[in-house]
Design an enzyme around this catalytic site. Structure first.
Site, short mmCIF file in Angstrom:
data_model
loop_
_atom_site.label_atom_id
_atom_site.label_comp_id
_atom_site.label_asym_id
_atom_site.label_seq_id
_atom_site.Cartn_x
_atom_site.Cartn_y
_atom_site.Cartn_z
N GLN A 84 -4.41 2.18 15.42
CA GLN A 84 -3.87 2.52 14.21
C GLN A 84 -2.49 3.84 15.05
OE1 GLN A 84 -4.92 4.35 10.79
NE2 GLN A 84 -2.83 5.29 9.99
N ARG A 93 0.75 14.26 14.02
CA ARG A 93 1.31 14.76 13.98
C ARG A 93 1.43 16.32 13.81
NH1 ARG A 93 2.92 10.00 11.08
NH2 ARG A 93 2.52 11.93 9.24
N TYR A 145 1.04 2.37 16.23
CA TYR A 145 1.76 2.49 14.03
C TYR A 145 3.59 2.98 14.00
CZ TYR A 145 2.78 7.96 13.59
OH TYR A 145 2.46 8.83 13.98
N THR A 200 -5.03 6.57 0.60
CA THR A 200 -6.36 7.66 -0.12
C THR A 200 -6.02 8.34 -0.76
OG1 THR A 200 -7.18 6.81 2.26
CG2 THR A 200 -8.16 8.05 0.83
N ASP A 246 -9.01 -0.23 1.61
CA ASP A 246 -8.08 -0.22 2.83
C ASP A 246 -9.02 -0.17 4.48
OD1 ASP A 246 -5.85 -0.51 4.01
OD2 ASP A 246 -5.27 1.20 4.52
N LYS A 304 -4.96 -2.29 10.25
CA LYS A 304 -4.90 -2.66 8.14
C LYS A 304 -5.74 -3.57 8.15
CE LYS A 304 -3.78 2.45 7.19
NZ LYS A 304 -4.48 2.58 6.29
N TYR A 317 1.21 5.47 -0.38
CA TYR A 317 0.55 7.33 -0.13
C TYR A 317 0.51 8.41 -1.17
CZ TYR A 317 0.01 9.00 4.86
OH TYR A 317 -0.19 9.47 6.13
N HIS A 330 -4.84 13.67 1.54
CA HIS A 330 -5.28 12.96 1.90
C HIS A 330 -4.06 12.92 3.34
CE1 HIS A 330 -6.04 9.02 4.60
NE2 HIS A 330 -5.59 8.80 3.86
N ASP A 353 0.88 -1.70 0.26
CA ASP A 353 0.01 0.12 -0.19
C ASP A 353 1.01 0.92 -0.14
OD1 ASP A 353 -2.12 1.26 -0.15
OD2 ASP A 353 -2.95 0.82 1.58
#
Lengths: 434, 434
Positions: A246, A149, A250, A366, A239, A259, A135, A140, A133
């Site tokens: 998460q 963050r 993560y 996404t 997804d 996920k 990014y 997004h 996957d």
């Protein structure tokens, strides 16, 4: 890159003898996506969607109607070997199928090789070796990054590295198969220690999926100029994400149990050939952004590396269905909000020699449009749970409830061309198991 | 959990009619690891290592020497179906093979079903569906964490969550297959923009690999009390790492191209049954550490959930081989420096309903002992490249050079028991391709 060539199979005047393909359908004769289907009580086999019907490709192969050099792979029960075909035989197969479904002389002889899709079960199109996957949806990445963050939404590597991570192949499921709400660890800000239980922030993610065609050997990178030849098809990908898990799990090695409990793909593999008329220039990078490093830079990509796709997310709740209310559209936007093209993510993935294999699945990550109406997840639409989404029938949502059903859709449109669609990518949330 | 039972197959007095198994060997008759091998010019098949020989299990099955209910899976060319066997038939198969290799009456009839290992090719033991890497070596996590995040080496989730992430299944390779130095993006602190080229900080990682036996259905977790039954075997795993790529790419979604260019496993699958005499109490958690959450807590694990394994890393360089120098041992330490047991990582992995499948591979993450002589990577031994490692013949290393060959070894020892080994996990670094 010959699979981008527009030929007679794209002619918008072409009609099929399958009548339902000629009206409003995701699957006109200009599309011809591959899939694996099983007629009621029969074994899975390869087919092609046409209108509301499915053409049995194995039956065509057995009758000697397909090019001899590709007929064999059409007898499999997955698309893996078909995906491994080079561009030339792939194109021949497409032209042959287009002929079979347009020439009325085949109507009679193929009548017993056509099945109503509604009476068939659709399987995963391929045996997925590895699922990765990415990014690449920069809006997004910004929206989510801001929540995880606040001081540092987009990290310094984002505009150089097509960020990606490995996902779980075993839990990828075809459209229609429900998912079980996962259990896991979450740590609410006010708690001293984490809790274990069903996710309370279950979300979807609107993604485009890329099926790998011909692979590369371990140790041999894929040049950006050749990346397109390694793309075997496209699908929609949801997804599913447990945002509470998460946030807690993560760091430092990335998303894992948040996920890998379930990912849904649309069952039909839309070929790059079918998308040839829908290429777009890659949107220019904003002023001040760095140019891609040389191994990711391709003139061809810049002029037509993106795709003119419109993406949509629809929701229906148990209460809405009980009350006979139609699904509601949560968002819509173009697929062009990608910072990296699919060719770039393929080349990046193999740049260290990592071997991709036919039937591997890549997700784009996404895809959100810049504005709220194009946000591709509830995490963004609800601003991390702070903003309530009003639904028909008086319900509200921040995250998904049991019984909620999410459907992703995509269509490709261009002036003077037949619009083609991806079919649905749909799944319903079942309660957590006790 | 019956596979922890010690029975006559573990009797240290047992001898094999294969003489080389009775001296100093990783593979005495108390071990009996499974693998997939090909005699010169022949097809791959399932075998069992015994001394410096391999017993052809397919030949045994064809001759009716194996239990009828398991003979069929021994005719495959991967261990996947054998791994799916429940504990009872697995135990029967082990006892049968032990008898075949100890009773001298079989010496004559099996003489044409035994091959010298040195004349065979070893393949991957299973078709790997998914590969997951964990991070349970707490000293490694501390050592590495300190380099990547000096202010924050061990994140708050570490003592609650068995941290893991998905790796790449397609690039896992058996012992002996060389790896190509990967190219990728790195950003030296002094550079304004990243560079693309061969890794200049190539490293190994000493890990234990866990092969999944019987799987679980999507949506159905694995209780901690049942986790051991889902473990099909163990191996050594070298998770080759490009530290320069890792530092630049890993945020926010974890390691990707820094790891997925090649991973090496030892070719023999050492069964849980073989390791039954080598169980240890899980080391107590340090004072003040939280107890595992209920879904990860198991009394059985606490009393004998760990394994009495000694791990070693050996290096030979091109110059050392040219000069006839023996490989040098870089480190040695116990496998017990794991914050979570393998049972706990299995249960955690499936706790959200993620489905594990027979032949899936889990890595523990690098296992470092607390002291320097047990550090499991060059990143730790060289303190991130700041400390030089002296080698025989006058060379030095901070990271790996082309031609360097790393060999991982493991042995299980316990008082009054025959020592068993894992065979070697070995690979040599080839130069980056131009």
């Amino acid at each position: 890159m010959s699979w981008w060539t527009i030929d007679e199979t794209h002619d918008p005047a072409r009609k099929s003898w399958v009548e339902s393909a000629n009206g409003h359908s995701d699957f006109p004769v200009q599309n011809l996506p591959y899939g694996v289907f099983a007629p009621a009580g029969e074994a899975p086999r390869i087919g092609v969607a046409i209108g509301d019907q499915i053409l049995d490709l194995a039956a065509c192969a057995e009758r000697g109607l397909l090019p001899p050099n590709v007929a064999d792979v059409c007898l499999d029960d997955t698309l893996n070997r078909l995906l491994a075909l080079p561009i030339k035989p792939r194109g021949e197969l497409r032209r042959t199928i287009s002929d079979l479904l347009t020439r009325t002389s085949f109507r009679g002889s193929l009548s017993d090789a056509i099945y109503p899709a509604a009476e068939c079960t659709l399987h995963l199109p391929a045996r997925i070796g590895d699922y990765t996957d990415f990014y690449v949806g920069i809006h997004h990445a910004n929206n989510i990054g801001r929540q995880f963050r606040p001081d540092n939404p987009l990290l310094p590597n984002y505009k150089y590295v097509p960020i990606g991570y490995h996902g779980r192949a075993s839990s990828v499921r075809p459209s229609g198969e429900p998912l079980v709400r996962p259990k896991g660890q979450r740590k609410p800000p006010e708690a001293d220690t984490p809790l274990f239980g069903p996710s309370v922030r279950l979300d979807y993610e609107l993604e485009l999926g890329v099926w790998i065609g011909p692979g590369n050997e371990l140790g041999d990178p894929i040049a950006i100029s050749e990346a397109a030849e390694h793309i075997g098809g496209f699908c929609l990908l949801n997804d599913w994400s447990a945002r509470d898990f998460q946030a807690w799990e993560y760091q430092p090695l990335g998303p894992f149990l948040a996920k890998n409990f379930h990912s849904t793909v649309s069952s039909w593999l839309v070929t790059p050939e079918a998308l040839a008329p829908f290429r777009l220039a890659q949107p220019p990078r904003p002023e001040g952004d760095p140019a891609p490093l040389a191994y990711l830079a391709d003139v061809d990509d810049q002029t037509h590396g993106a795709l003119a796709l419109t993406l949509e997310v629809w929701l229906s709740t148990a209460k809405m269905r009980d009350e006979g209310l139609d699904p509601v559209r949560l968002s819509t936007g173009p697929a062009s909000s990608m910072y990296w093209t699919v060719q770039q993510i393929v080349t990046h993935h193999a740049s260290n020699g990592c071997n991709l294999q036919p039937g591997d699945l890549l997700g784009t990550g996404t895809i959100s449009a810049p504005a709220r109406e194009g946000f591709g997840s509830l995490m963004e639409l609800s601003e991390g749970g702070k903003r309530t989404i009003e639904l028909p029938g008086g319900e509200t949502r921040t995250f998904l409830e049991d019984g909620d059903e999410i459907t992703l859709k995509a269509s490709a449109e261009a002036p003077g061309r037949a619009t083609i669609g991806f079919g649905e990518c749909r799944a319903r949330v079942l309660p957590a198991r006790s």
